[in-house]
Design an enzyme around this catalytic site. Structure first.
Site, PDB file in Angstrom:
ATOM      1  N   ARG A 129       1.111  36.466  -2.589  1.00  0.00           N
ATOM      2  CA  ARG A 129       0.526  35.632  -1.662  1.00  0.00           C
ATOM      3  C   ARG A 129       0.576  34.350  -2.167  1.00  0.00           C
ATOM      4  NH1 ARG A 129      -5.865  36.314  -0.035  1.00  0.00           N
ATOM      5  NH2 ARG A 129      -6.125  36.458  -2.338  1.00  0.00           N
ATOM      6  N   ARG A 162      -3.309  31.714  -5.998  1.00  0.00           N
ATOM      7  CA  ARG A 162      -4.763  31.731  -6.443  1.00  0.00           C
ATOM      8  C   ARG A 162      -4.591  32.067  -8.137  1.00  0.00           C
ATOM      9  NH1 ARG A 162      -8.619  34.685  -2.111  1.00  0.00           N
ATOM     10  NH2 ARG A 162      -9.330  35.652  -3.950  1.00  0.00           N
ATOM     11  N   ARG A 173      -9.862  43.245 -10.220  1.00  0.00           N
ATOM     12  CA  ARG A 173     -10.705  43.263  -8.962  1.00  0.00           C
ATOM     13  C   ARG A 173     -10.536  44.398  -8.103  1.00  0.00           C
ATOM     14  NH1 ARG A 173      -7.044  38.450  -6.499  1.00  0.00           N
ATOM     15  NH2 ARG A 173      -8.072  38.850  -4.677  1.00  0.00           N
TER      16      ARG A 173
HETATM   17  P1  AP5 Z   1      -6.688  38.431   3.054  1.00  0.00           P
HETATM   18  O1  AP5 Z   1      -6.868  38.399   4.427  1.00  0.00           O
HETATM   19  O2  AP5 Z   1      -6.766  37.282   2.266  1.00  0.00           O
HETATM   20  O3  AP5 Z   1      -7.687  39.620   2.568  1.00  0.00           O
HETATM   21  P2  AP5 Z   1      -8.922  39.602   1.700  1.00  0.00           P
HETATM   22  O4  AP5 Z   1      -9.662  41.017   2.013  1.00  0.00           O
HETATM   23  O5  AP5 Z   1      -9.904  38.605   2.412  1.00  0.00           O
HETATM   24  O6  AP5 Z   1      -8.558  39.247   0.335  1.00  0.00           O
HETATM   25  P3  AP5 Z   1      -9.347  38.150  -0.909  1.00  0.00           P
HETATM   26  O7  AP5 Z   1      -8.144  38.274  -1.914  1.00  0.00           O
HETATM   27  O8  AP5 Z   1      -9.641  37.010  -0.228  1.00  0.00           O
HETATM   28  O9  AP5 Z   1     -10.389  39.241  -1.174  1.00  0.00           O
HETATM   29  P4  AP5 Z   1     -11.273  39.155  -2.497  1.00  0.00           P
HETATM   30  O10 AP5 Z   1     -12.461  40.201  -1.770  1.00  0.00           O
HETATM   31  O11 AP5 Z   1     -10.597  39.688  -3.693  1.00  0.00           O
HETATM   32  O12 AP5 Z   1     -11.324  37.872  -2.608  1.00  0.00           O
HETATM   33  P5  AP5 Z   1     -12.625  36.801  -2.625  1.00  0.00           P
HETATM   34  O13 AP5 Z   1     -12.109  35.406  -1.845  1.00  0.00           O
HETATM   35  O14 AP5 Z   1     -13.655  37.338  -1.529  1.00  0.00           O
HETATM   36  O15 AP5 Z   1      -5.422  38.993   3.032  1.00  0.00           O
HETATM   37  C1  AP5 Z   1      -4.474  39.204   1.749  1.00  0.00           C
HETATM   38  C2  AP5 Z   1      -3.127  38.772   1.956  1.00  0.00           C
HETATM   39  O16 AP5 Z   1      -2.524  39.851   2.570  1.00  0.00           O
HETATM   40  C3  AP5 Z   1      -3.028  37.355   2.737  1.00  0.00           C
HETATM   41  O17 AP5 Z   1      -1.720  37.023   2.141  1.00  0.00           O
HETATM   42  C4  AP5 Z   1      -2.691  38.024   4.093  1.00  0.00           C
HETATM   43  O18 AP5 Z   1      -1.790  37.119   5.026  1.00  0.00           O
HETATM   44  C5  AP5 Z   1      -2.050  39.518   3.888  1.00  0.00           C
HETATM   45  N1  AP5 Z   1      -2.422  40.488   4.929  1.00  0.00           N
HETATM   46  C6  AP5 Z   1      -3.623  40.599   5.208  1.00  0.00           C
HETATM   47  N2  AP5 Z   1      -3.483  41.576   6.489  1.00  0.00           N
HETATM   48  C7  AP5 Z   1      -2.174  41.643   6.599  1.00  0.00           C
HETATM   49  C8  AP5 Z   1      -1.483  42.883   7.559  1.00  0.00           C
HETATM   50  N3  AP5 Z   1      -2.163  43.622   8.178  1.00  0.00           N
HETATM   51  N4  AP5 Z   1      -0.210  42.927   7.219  1.00  0.00           N
HETATM   52  C9  AP5 Z   1       0.140  42.035   6.332  1.00  0.00           C
HETATM   53  N5  AP5 Z   1      -0.039  41.110   5.558  1.00  0.00           N
HETATM   54  C10 AP5 Z   1      -1.572  41.191   5.594  1.00  0.00           C
HETATM   55  O19 AP5 Z   1     -13.620  36.424  -3.785  1.00  0.00           O
HETATM   56  C11 AP5 Z   1     -13.083  36.307  -4.658  1.00  0.00           C
HETATM   57  C12 AP5 Z   1     -13.694  36.299  -6.160  1.00  0.00           C
HETATM   58  O20 AP5 Z   1     -15.155  35.334  -5.615  1.00  0.00           O
HETATM   59  C13 AP5 Z   1     -14.382  37.499  -6.473  1.00  0.00           C
HETATM   60  O21 AP5 Z   1     -13.435  38.215  -7.125  1.00  0.00           O
HETATM   61  C14 AP5 Z   1     -15.444  37.225  -7.432  1.00  0.00           C
HETATM   62  O22 AP5 Z   1     -15.482  36.705  -8.544  1.00  0.00           O
HETATM   63  C15 AP5 Z   1     -16.179  36.278  -6.274  1.00  0.00           C
HETATM   64  N6  AP5 Z   1     -17.024  36.556  -5.253  1.00  0.00           N
HETATM   65  C16 AP5 Z   1     -16.949  36.367  -3.963  1.00  0.00           C
HETATM   66  N7  AP5 Z   1     -17.978  36.848  -3.398  1.00  0.00           N
HETATM   67  C17 AP5 Z   1     -18.820  37.351  -3.965  1.00  0.00           C
HETATM   68  C18 AP5 Z   1     -19.953  38.043  -3.969  1.00  0.00           C
HETATM   69  N8  AP5 Z   1     -20.545  38.359  -2.846  1.00  0.00           N
HETATM   70  N9  AP5 Z   1     -20.625  38.385  -5.161  1.00  0.00           N
HETATM   71  C19 AP5 Z   1     -20.159  38.241  -6.333  1.00  0.00           C
HETATM   72  N10 AP5 Z   1     -18.947  37.502  -6.678  1.00  0.00           N
HETATM   73  C20 AP5 Z   1     -18.325  37.170  -5.379  1.00  0.00           C
END
Ligand code: AP5
Length: 218
Positions: A129, A162, A173
């Site tokens: 990504r 990222r 993760r």
């Molecule tokens: P995308 O849609 O971005 O997937 P996502 O599930 O949103 O993935 P993230 O990496 O953003 O999730 P995450 O939960 O690890 O991170 P977050 O930012 O919440 O898709 C991913 C990729 O695949 C993209 O490039 C997309 O284009 C591609 N894609 C998607 N669907 C596709 C398809 N069908 N076909 C082809 N390609 C596709 O959290 C980050 C960090 O923040 C955490 O690790 C933690 O440290 C902290 N954090 C956030 N929320 C909390 C919480 N509630 N509590 C504690 N810590 C938290």
């Protein structure tokens, strides 16, 4: 009465992609805790300074920090608002606090959508990504290449990776998700509001399925 839809699923399962595609169509507000934290890190706020090290390691930011961030966001909304929560809750404690906050403002969780795809596919998606620094558009170095290396097709901005999208952190993760978040599946199953959606296929298919669930009246 604010209505809330929770997008549950491992890293890379498509929570952000789904929220971005569905929110305008169905008039939801997209609340991504990951985006809120990255913004806080970028701006060097107190929350950002506290969260940065956890995020870099792929660990969860402590519940007390997260709960403050989300409760503040929901409390300043309007009663008719509808929310897509992307990345929250991630622990049982966060889920319980969300339920209390919603009760105090007369809101409810209408659906929990569990986005599910194979681990190897998630690793591949996240390792490749690249994101535009200016407009946030997503690319992939193999499956969705920009026309010019490192440059956004839409706005010409610079693409970046990222800091938590490196293989060892991605694997951590995924392990953190299995250990700390997967337990929420049975919590919401017990409430009869969980829908499991396969998210390993094409994006358009995923968006059609999710839109169908959210507009079906259940
Ligand atoms: P995308 O849609 O971005 O997937 P996502 O599930 O949103 O993935 P993230 O990496 O953003 O999730 P995450 O939960 O690890 O991170 P977050 O930012 O919440 O898709 C991913 C990729 O695949 C993209 O490039 C997309 O284009 C591609 N894609 C998607 N669907 C596709 C398809 N069908 N076909 C082809 N390609 C596709 O959290 C980050 C960090 O923040 C955490 O690790 C933690 O440290 C902290 N954090 C956030 N929320 C909390 C919480 N509630 N509590 C504690 N810590 C938290």
């Amino acid at each position: 009465m604010p209505d809330v839809v929770i997008l549950l699923g491992g890293p890379g399962s498509g929570k952000g992609t789904t929220a971005e595609r569905v929110r305008d169509q169905l008039c939801y507000k997209h609340v991504s805790t990951g985006d809120m934290l990255r913004e806080a890190v970028k701006n060097g706020t107190e929350i950002g300074l506290e969260a940065e090290a956890y995020m870099k390691r792929g660990e969860l930011v402590p519940d007390d920090v997260m709960i403050k961030v989300v409760a503040e966001r929901l409390n300043r909304g309007k009663s008719a608002d509808k929310y897509l929560l992307d990345g929250f809750p991630r622990t049982l404690e966060q889920a319980e606090l969300l339920e209390q906050t919603l009760k105090s403002i007369g809101g409810k969780i209408t659906h929990v959508l569990l986005l599910d795809a194979p681990r190897e596919l998630l690793i591949k998606r996240l390792c490749g990504r690249r994101i535009c620094k200016e407009c946030g558009m997503n690319f992939h170095i193999e499956t969705m290449k920009p026309k010019q290396d490192g440059i956004c097709d839409a706005c010409g901005g610079e693409l970046y990776q990222r800091s938590d999208d490196h293989e060892s952190t991605i694997k951590n993760r995924l392990d953190v998700y299995s250990r700390q978040t997967k337990g929420l599946i049975s919590h919401y199953e017990g409430q009869g509001i969980l829908n499991k959606v396969y998210s390993g296929g094409p994006v358009d298919e995923l968006v059609r399925t999710v839109t169908g669930i959210l507009t079906s009246g259940r």
